[in-house]
Motif scaffolding. Structure first.
Motif, PDB file in Angstrom:
ATOM      1  N   ASP A 203     -15.729  27.300  10.752  1.00 15.54           N
ATOM      2  CA  ASP A 203     -17.072  27.092  11.301  1.00 15.54           C
ATOM      3  C   ASP A 203     -18.013  26.536  10.234  1.00 15.54           C
ATOM      4  O   ASP A 203     -18.958  25.800  10.538  1.00 15.54           O
ATOM      5  N   LEU A 204     -17.768  26.879   8.989  1.00 17.86           N
ATOM      6  CA  LEU A 204     -18.641  26.467   7.891  1.00 17.86           C
ATOM      7  C   LEU A 204     -18.540  24.982   7.575  1.00 17.86           C
ATOM      8  O   LEU A 204     -19.354  24.449   6.813  1.00 17.86           O
ATOM      9  N   LEU A 205     -17.569  24.299   8.161  1.00 18.83           N
ATOM     10  CA  LEU A 205     -17.427  22.864   7.898  1.00 18.83           C
ATOM     11  C   LEU A 205     -18.640  22.069   8.355  1.00 18.83           C
ATOM     12  O   LEU A 205     -18.876  20.959   7.883  1.00 18.83           O
ATOM     13  N   GLN A 206     -19.431  22.630   9.265  1.00 13.79           N
ATOM     14  CA  GLN A 206     -20.645  21.943   9.702  1.00 13.79           C
ATOM     15  C   GLN A 206     -21.669  21.820   8.582  1.00 13.79           C
ATOM     16  O   GLN A 206     -22.608  21.022   8.677  1.00 13.79           O
ATOM     17  N   LEU A 207     -21.511  22.590   7.503  1.00  9.13           N
ATOM     18  CA  LEU A 207     -22.451  22.563   6.378  1.00  9.13           C
ATOM     19  C   LEU A 207     -22.119  21.515   5.330  1.00  9.13           C
ATOM     20  O   LEU A 207     -22.893  21.294   4.399  1.00  9.13           O
ATOM     21  N   VAL A 208     -20.982  20.867   5.468  1.00  4.93           N
ATOM     22  CA  VAL A 208     -20.558  19.869   4.480  1.00  4.93           C
ATOM     23  C   VAL A 208     -21.561  18.710   4.428  1.00  4.93           C
ATOM     24  O   VAL A 208     -22.016  18.224   5.454  1.00  4.93           O
ATOM     25  N   ASN A 209     -21.903  18.308   3.219  1.00  4.23           N
ATOM     26  CA  ASN A 209     -22.682  17.089   3.021  1.00  4.23           C
ATOM     27  C   ASN A 209     -22.376  16.552   1.626  1.00  4.23           C
ATOM     28  O   ASN A 209     -21.445  17.032   0.973  1.00  4.23           O
ATOM     29  N   GLU A 210     -23.153  15.590   1.171  1.00  2.00           N
ATOM     30  CA  GLU A 210     -22.833  14.947  -0.105  1.00  2.00           C
ATOM     31  C   GLU A 210     -22.936  15.899  -1.294  1.00  2.00           C
ATOM     32  O   GLU A 210     -22.293  15.687  -2.318  1.00  2.00           O
ATOM     33  N   SER A 211     -23.727  16.957  -1.166  1.00  4.63           N
ATOM     34  CA  SER A 211     -23.871  17.898  -2.284  1.00  4.63           C
ATOM     35  C   SER A 211     -23.172  19.227  -2.038  1.00  4.63           C
ATOM     36  O   SER A 211     -23.074  20.050  -2.946  1.00  4.63           O
ATOM     37  N   THR A 212     -22.680  19.441  -0.824  1.00  6.31           N
ATOM     38  CA  THR A 212     -22.056  20.722  -0.465  1.00  6.31           C
ATOM     39  C   THR A 212     -20.637  20.514   0.036  1.00  6.31           C
ATOM     40  O   THR A 212     -20.413  19.770   1.000  1.00  6.31           O
ATOM     41  N   SER A 213     -19.693  21.167  -0.611  1.00  2.31           N
ATOM     42  CA  SER A 213     -18.298  21.140  -0.161  1.00  2.31           C
ATOM     43  C   SER A 213     -17.913  22.526   0.329  1.00  2.31           C
ATOM     44  O   SER A 213     -18.493  23.535  -0.089  1.00  2.31           O
ATOM     45  N   VAL A 214     -16.963  22.568   1.250  1.00  2.54           N
ATOM     46  CA  VAL A 214     -16.458  23.845   1.760  1.00  2.54           C
ATOM     47  C   VAL A 214     -15.008  23.983   1.318  1.00  2.54           C
ATOM     48  O   VAL A 214     -14.174  23.112   1.596  1.00  2.54           O
ATOM     49  N   ILE A 215     -14.733  25.062   0.589  1.00  2.46           N
ATOM     50  CA  ILE A 215     -13.392  25.338   0.081  1.00  2.46           C
ATOM     51  C   ILE A 215     -12.736  26.341   1.017  1.00  2.46           C
ATOM     52  O   ILE A 215     -13.112  27.509   1.067  1.00  2.46           O
ATOM     53  N   ILE A 216     -11.765  25.876   1.786  1.00  4.59           N
ATOM     54  CA  ILE A 216     -11.063  26.739   2.726  1.00  4.59           C
ATOM     55  C   ILE A 216      -9.808  27.289   2.066  1.00  4.59           C
ATOM     56  O   ILE A 216      -8.976  26.539   1.552  1.00  4.59           O
ATOM     57  N   MET A 217      -9.686  28.605   2.070  1.00  2.00           N
ATOM     58  CA  MET A 217      -8.505  29.255   1.518  1.00  2.00           C
ATOM     59  C   MET A 217      -7.353  29.107   2.495  1.00  2.00           C
ATOM     60  O   MET A 217      -7.458  29.489   3.659  1.00  2.00           O
ATOM     61  N   LYS A 218      -6.270  28.536   2.026  1.00  2.00           N
ATOM     62  CA  LYS A 218      -5.094  28.307   2.870  1.00  2.00           C
ATOM     63  C   LYS A 218      -4.066  29.408   2.606  1.00  2.00           C
ATOM     64  O   LYS A 218      -4.216  30.229   1.704  1.00  2.00           O
ATOM     65  N   LYS A 219      -3.014  29.386   3.382  1.00  6.67           N
ATOM     66  CA  LYS A 219      -1.952  30.380   3.206  1.00  6.67           C
ATOM     67  C   LYS A 219      -1.316  30.211   1.829  1.00  6.67           C
ATOM     68  O   LYS A 219      -1.024  29.099   1.392  1.00  6.67           O
ATOM     69  N   GLY A 220      -1.114  31.324   1.168  1.00  9.47           N
ATOM     70  CA  GLY A 220      -0.544  31.274  -0.178  1.00  9.47           C
ATOM     71  C   GLY A 220      -1.643  31.396  -1.213  1.00  9.47           C
ATOM     72  O   GLY A 220      -2.697  30.766  -1.103  1.00  9.47           O
ATOM     73  N   HIS A 221      -1.427  32.203  -2.226  1.00 11.21           N
ATOM     74  CA  HIS A 221      -2.445  32.469  -3.244  1.00 11.21           C
ATOM     75  C   HIS A 221      -2.751  31.202  -4.036  1.00 11.21           C
ATOM     76  O   HIS A 221      -1.852  30.497  -4.486  1.00 11.21           O
ATOM     77  N   GLY A 222      -4.045  30.910  -4.200  1.00 15.12           N
ATOM     78  CA  GLY A 222      -4.449  29.757  -4.994  1.00 15.12           C
ATOM     79  C   GLY A 222      -4.283  28.428  -4.291  1.00 15.12           C
ATOM     80  O   GLY A 222      -4.287  27.375  -4.930  1.00 15.12           O
ATOM     81  N   ASN A 223      -4.168  28.456  -2.973  1.00 19.95           N
ATOM     82  CA  ASN A 223      -3.969  27.228  -2.195  1.00 19.95           C
ATOM     83  C   ASN A 223      -5.246  26.948  -1.409  1.00 19.95           C
ATOM     84  O   ASN A 223      -5.662  27.765  -0.583  1.00 19.95           O
ATOM     85  N   TYR A 224      -5.874  25.792  -1.658  1.00 19.54           N
ATOM     86  CA  TYR A 224      -7.167  25.497  -1.051  1.00 19.54           C
ATOM     87  C   TYR A 224      -7.174  24.094  -0.446  1.00 19.54           C
ATOM     88  O   TYR A 224      -6.454  23.202  -0.880  1.00 19.54           O
ATOM     89  N   MET A 225      -8.038  23.930   0.550  1.00 16.75           N
ATOM     90  CA  MET A 225      -8.390  22.606   1.035  1.00 16.75           C
ATOM     91  C   MET A 225      -9.885  22.449   0.817  1.00 16.75           C
ATOM     92  O   MET A 225     -10.678  23.264   1.306  1.00 16.75           O
ATOM     93  N   VAL A 226     -10.264  21.430   0.062  1.00 16.90           N
ATOM     94  CA  VAL A 226     -11.678  21.195  -0.239  1.00 16.90           C
ATOM     95  C   VAL A 226     -12.201  20.120   0.710  1.00 16.90           C
ATOM     96  O   VAL A 226     -11.722  18.987   0.710  1.00 16.90           O
ATOM     97  N   TYR A 227     -13.190  20.501   1.510  1.00 18.44           N
ATOM     98  CA  TYR A 227     -13.743  19.577   2.492  1.00 18.44           C
ATOM     99  C   TYR A 227     -15.051  18.969   1.983  1.00 18.44           C
ATOM    100  O   TYR A 227     -16.003  19.682   1.653  1.00 18.44           O
ATOM    101  N   THR A 228     -15.069  17.663   1.913  1.00 13.23           N
ATOM    102  CA  THR A 228     -16.258  16.856   1.687  1.00 13.23           C
ATOM    103  C   THR A 228     -16.458  16.048   2.971  1.00 13.23           C
ATOM    104  O   THR A 228     -15.594  16.085   3.871  1.00 13.23           O
ATOM    105  N   PRO A 229     -17.543  15.306   3.106  1.00 13.73           N
ATOM    106  CA  PRO A 229     -17.666  14.467   4.307  1.00 13.73           C
ATOM    107  C   PRO A 229     -16.459  13.538   4.487  1.00 13.73           C
ATOM    108  O   PRO A 229     -16.003  13.312   5.617  1.00 13.73           O
ATOM    109  N   GLU A 230     -15.928  13.039   3.369  1.00 13.76           N
ATOM    110  CA  GLU A 230     -14.805  12.095   3.441  1.00 13.76           C
ATOM    111  C   GLU A 230     -13.517  12.792   3.881  1.00 13.76           C
ATOM    112  O   GLU A 230     -12.797  12.290   4.755  1.00 13.76           O
ATOM    113  N   THR A 231     -13.205  13.945   3.278  1.00 14.67           N
ATOM    114  CA  THR A 231     -11.942  14.618   3.629  1.00 14.67           C
ATOM    115  C   THR A 231     -12.022  15.232   5.032  1.00 14.67           C
ATOM    116  O   THR A 231     -11.019  15.303   5.732  1.00 14.67           O
TER     117      THR A 231
END
Length: 296
Positions: A143-171
């Protein structure tokens, strides 16, 4: 902290990390406890998750945001909002206050406002400080992906320790074909089973995304009802009020009345205080994790 490092703020979705940490161990049947019997598995896992992210993304400032109870302005709008959620496990309940004690001992502010959710606090702070510094939101909640903008990224924790997807407007656009604000419209159409609001009955994620990609917004869809298939049009017309309500429920409120001085969020761990708390909770094995963030 690296000398001359550009300032950056990590906003932590506290409940998302705590619940993830609890179930990661509880599912195996093992609950970590102190000698006195106090359950600490969620707090232990929370610290491991948090410090892994701090080491990887190296923020200069950190704050933890928390839900402050089940009653919010959304539950006033829709009485069944989140009404399907079971009570927290007995072993987790004492860890709600305990984790905040720990983060406070690490010098991180715990933030939350009655009547609002942690997401709303995160949205408010990301808007407030995003003009001056890079903001990173750590969560598992899409739900927090709606907050993404040029200065704000959302780091989603994926399955597995230390595994992330970083969302920017582009990704975000590359993966989902959506702009950040369109995440709200998609949720309005498809609803959210976790938060217990229905959206338009009979419209799932695939159809919702396709409609928003084609017509850009809920307003665009409603202006082109005649162009829709008969089945989709009839579903939307039958649930029009719920569509508008669901979209309201999905939108993060970014104007929460809350105080937060940025200087109080600066990551500067007092090693003596931190170690004392870890020893009290019989977690001294974690002391090496916070070494990189210690300011002596």
């Amino acid at each position: 902290m690296i000398p001359h490092q550009q300032p950056s703020l990590m906003l932590v979705d506290g409940m998302a990390l705590l619940f993830r940490a609890y179930y990661a161990t509880a599912s195996s049947g093992y609950i970590r406890r102190t000698k006195s019997g106090l359950p600490t598995n969620a707090v232990y896992g929370f610290l491991r998750y948090l410090w892994d992210a701090i080491d990887k993304f190296n923020p200069t400032h950190v704050a933890c945001c928390w839900d402050m109870g089940s009653k919010t302005f959304r539950s006033e709008q829709f009485a069944m909002y989140k009404g399907n959620r079971p009570d927290a496990p007995d072993d987790l309940i004492p860890q709600f206050s305990l984790v905040r004690e720990v983060t406070e001992c690490l010098g991180m502010p715990n933030l939350g406002v009655e009547g609002y959710e942690a997401d709303d606090c995160i949205g408010t702070l990301s808007r407030r400080f995003g003009g001056d510094m890079k903001v990173m939101i750590l969560s598992g909640d899409h739900d927090l992906l709606q907050l993404v903008n040029e200065s704000t990224s959302v780091i989603i924790m994926k399955k597995g320790h230390g595994n992330y997807m970083v969302y920017t407007p582009e990704t975000l656009y590359a993966e989902k074909g959506l702009l950040p604000k369109q995440v709200i419209d998609v949720k309005g159409l498809m609803g959210d089973t976790s938060d217990n609001y229905p959206g338009v009955r009979g419209i799932g994620e695939k159809t919702a995304v396709k409609l928003i990609q084609e017509y850009e917004s809920v307003e665009g869809i409603l202006e082109n009802l005649d162009a829709l298939t008969k089945g989709v049009r009839s579903k939307i017309e039958a649930d029009l009020d719920m569509l508008h309500l669901s979209r309201q429920l999905a939108e993060i409120h970014c104007e929460v009345p809350m105080e937060c001085e940025l200087d109080l969020c600066r990551l500067a761990v007092d090693p003596e205080r931190a170690l004392q708390k870890l020893e009290e909770l019989e977690m001294k094995s974690l002391s090496h994790l916070i070494g990189a963030a210690v300011v002596s």
